[in-house]
Design an enzyme around this catalytic site. Sequence first.
Site, PDB file in Angstrom:
ATOM      1  CG  ASP A  43      -1.154   2.258   9.464  1.00 46.32           C
ATOM      2  OD1 ASP A  43      -0.795   1.028   9.334  1.00 46.32           O
ATOM      3  OD2 ASP A  43      -2.154   2.625   8.927  1.00 46.32           O
ATOM      4  CG  ASP A  69      -0.054  10.651   5.139  1.00 50.60           C
ATOM      5  OD1 ASP A  69       0.498   9.887   4.480  1.00 50.60           O
ATOM      6  OD2 ASP A  69      -1.140  11.472   4.528  1.00 50.60           O
ATOM      7  CB  VAL A  70       4.460   6.916   4.465  1.00 50.15           C
ATOM      8  CG1 VAL A  70       4.701   6.011   5.746  1.00 50.15           C
ATOM      9  CG2 VAL A  70       3.484   6.413   3.403  1.00 50.15           C
ATOM     10  CG  ASN A  96       4.889  -2.708   5.772  1.00 47.19           C
ATOM     11  OD1 ASN A  96       5.004  -3.772   4.773  1.00 47.19           O
ATOM     12  ND2 ASN A  96       3.849  -2.581   6.549  1.00 47.19           N
ATOM     13  CE1 TYR A 161       1.183  -2.547  -4.457  1.00 49.46           C
ATOM     14  CE2 TYR A 161       2.318  -4.036  -5.831  1.00 49.46           C
ATOM     15  CZ  TYR A 161       1.788  -3.549  -4.731  1.00 49.46           C
ATOM     16  OH  TYR A 161       2.167  -4.485  -3.390  1.00 49.46           O
ATOM     17  CB  THR A 196      -1.685  -9.018   4.105  1.00 44.53           C
ATOM     18  OG1 THR A 196      -2.209  -8.502   2.893  1.00 44.53           O
ATOM     19  CG2 THR A 196      -0.460  -9.474   4.043  1.00 44.53           C
ATOM     20  CB  THR A 199      -4.108 -10.147  -0.283  1.00 43.32           C
ATOM     21  OG1 THR A 199      -3.473 -10.638   0.974  1.00 43.32           O
ATOM     22  CG2 THR A 199      -2.698  -9.766  -1.033  1.00 43.32           C
TER      23      THR A 199
HETATM   24  N1  LIG Z   1       0.147  -8.823   0.597  1.00 42.91           N
HETATM   25  C1  LIG Z   1       0.768  -9.022  -0.709  1.00 42.91           C
HETATM   26  O1  LIG Z   1       0.358  -9.979  -1.079  1.00 42.91           O
HETATM   27  C2  LIG Z   1       1.883  -7.973  -0.945  1.00 42.91           C
HETATM   28  C3  LIG Z   1       2.789  -8.227  -1.828  1.00 42.91           C
HETATM   29  C4  LIG Z   1       3.823  -7.702  -2.159  1.00 42.91           C
HETATM   30  C5  LIG Z   1       3.980  -6.541  -1.499  1.00 42.91           C
HETATM   31  N2  LIG Z   1       3.176  -6.073  -0.491  1.00 42.91           N
HETATM   32  C6  LIG Z   1       3.357  -4.767   0.201  1.00 42.91           C
HETATM   33  O2  LIG Z   1       3.744  -4.754   1.549  1.00 42.91           O
HETATM   34  C7  LIG Z   1       3.168  -3.864   2.232  1.00 42.91           C
HETATM   35  C8  LIG Z   1       2.462  -4.282   3.189  1.00 42.91           C
HETATM   36  O3  LIG Z   1       1.086  -4.399   2.534  1.00 42.91           O
HETATM   37  P1  LIG Z   1       0.070  -5.717   3.365  1.00 42.91           P
HETATM   38  O4  LIG Z   1      -0.299  -6.773   2.392  1.00 42.91           O
HETATM   39  O5  LIG Z   1       0.923  -6.290   4.805  1.00 42.91           O
HETATM   40  O6  LIG Z   1      -1.227  -4.799   3.502  1.00 42.91           O
HETATM   41  P2  LIG Z   1      -1.712  -4.144   4.967  1.00 42.91           P
HETATM   42  O7  LIG Z   1      -3.205  -3.423   4.297  1.00 42.91           O
HETATM   43  O8  LIG Z   1      -1.928  -4.938   6.050  1.00 42.91           O
HETATM   44  O9  LIG Z   1      -0.533  -2.940   5.368  1.00 42.91           O
HETATM   45  C9  LIG Z   1      -0.556  -1.754   4.595  1.00 42.91           C
HETATM   46  C10 LIG Z   1      -0.568  -0.631   5.842  1.00 42.91           C
HETATM   47  O10 LIG Z   1      -0.242   0.701   5.227  1.00 42.91           O
HETATM   48  C11 LIG Z   1      -0.953   1.571   5.764  1.00 42.91           C
HETATM   49  N3  LIG Z   1      -1.136   2.835   5.090  1.00 42.91           N
HETATM   50  C12 LIG Z   1      -1.576   3.018   3.698  1.00 42.91           C
HETATM   51  N4  LIG Z   1      -1.275   4.299   3.209  1.00 42.91           N
HETATM   52  C13 LIG Z   1      -0.648   4.569   4.202  1.00 42.91           C
HETATM   53  C14 LIG Z   1       0.042   6.194   4.444  1.00 42.91           C
HETATM   54  N5  LIG Z   1      -0.236   7.109   3.450  1.00 42.91           N
HETATM   55  N6  LIG Z   1       0.866   6.513   5.599  1.00 42.91           N
HETATM   56  C15 LIG Z   1       0.953   5.340   6.553  1.00 42.91           C
HETATM   57  N7  LIG Z   1       0.452   4.171   6.538  1.00 42.91           N
HETATM   58  C16 LIG Z   1      -0.323   3.957   5.294  1.00 42.91           C
HETATM   59  C17 LIG Z   1      -2.336   0.900   5.838  1.00 42.91           C
HETATM   60  O11 LIG Z   1      -3.075   1.600   6.712  1.00 42.91           O
HETATM   61  C18 LIG Z   1      -1.990  -0.459   6.230  1.00 42.91           C
HETATM   62  O12 LIG Z   1      -2.208  -0.570   7.733  1.00 42.91           O
HETATM   63  C19 LIG Z   1       2.689  -2.786   1.116  1.00 42.91           C
HETATM   64  O13 LIG Z   1       3.654  -1.722   0.931  1.00 42.91           O
HETATM   65  C20 LIG Z   1       2.317  -3.909  -0.100  1.00 42.91           C
HETATM   66  O14 LIG Z   1       2.065  -3.005  -1.120  1.00 42.91           O
HETATM   67  C21 LIG Z   1       2.183  -6.809  -0.328  1.00 42.91           C
END
Ligand SMILES: NC(=O)c1ccc[n+]([C@@H]2O[C@H](COP(=O)([O-])OP(=O)(O)OC[C@H]3O[C@@H](n4cnc5c(N)ncnc54)[C@H](O)[C@@H]3O)[C@@H](O)[C@H]2O)c1
Length: 257
Positions: A43, A69-70, A96, A161, A196, A199
Amino acid sequence: MRLEGKVALITGAAMGINGQTMGFGGAASWMFAREGAKVVLTDILTGPGETTAFQIRESGADAAFLHHDVTNEDSWDKAVRKTIATYGKIDILVNNAGTASVSKLDELTVEAWDEQMGVHAKGTFLGTKRIIPEMRMSGGGSIINVSSIYGIVGSYTSTAYHAAKSAIRVFTKSVAVQHAADGIRINSIHPGFAITPMTEQSMKARPDSLSTQIATVPMNRLGTAEEIASGILFLASEESSYITGAELVIDGGMTAA
Ligand SMILES: NC(=O)c1ccc[n+]([C@@H]2O[C@H](COP(=O)([O-])OP(=O)(O)OC[C@H]3O[C@@H](n4cnc5c(N)ncnc54)[C@H](O)[C@@H]3O)[C@@H](O)[C@H]2O)c1
């Protein structure tokens, strides 16, 4: 022990601290560790990432955190090299990491577009491209790309998005076809609305959004990070051995309605 002997790299996995709301990556890290995998959590958030990995180790499993950093190719190279130096191989990659963006088209800036395409589409491309030669050498693997139901359907906001998450959807099918003969399975996950840290933040900014979202879900509730992580675990495990290029929707029936 559904992942015994496996090594997994999970991006965006920092938010997995016990007692706090977990992200999908954090919840999947715990689940993978409980199922016998050695887990590398990555992360851009170092503090929570180190804490999550420490707590997983405290539970008796094997886990490490890497700052990563992805969106950056060199950062991918370092993360993959370090993982292989520590554990010898990578069997499972979960792409992810992600960020949210809610702009309608007329308010969407080029910067916001590039940011969304960078973290989701480019991040998933870079990770998949970097890991495939390693998986090929070790005889196969499983890649799970976290897209969204917003990669399948549109909405009134979140324009960039939608574009970035839908890029992941067919990219996944394309590379799945190209690498099926290498024993590498590549699938996408399409979560609906789930609770999460991401959200929770947007609900703080727009408190009315919770009831609006729930109203669109036939099961009449949001999902949990564990319910999404269960799908990721299934696609990582041998239980899905004949599944590649597929999309797993986990949305409480939202896109069926
Ligand atoms: N929560 C939802 O309802 C939902 C629904 C559909 C999809 N998603 C997707 O699921 C995935 C996880 O999201 P989440 O809801 O668990 O949120 P989250 O914020 O807990 O997790 C996302 C993580 O990605 C990290 N991140 C951001 N930019 C980065 C980068 N450049 N390099 C490395 N890490 C980075 C953030 O620091 C964070 O820890 C995301 O791709 C999100 O778009 C979430």
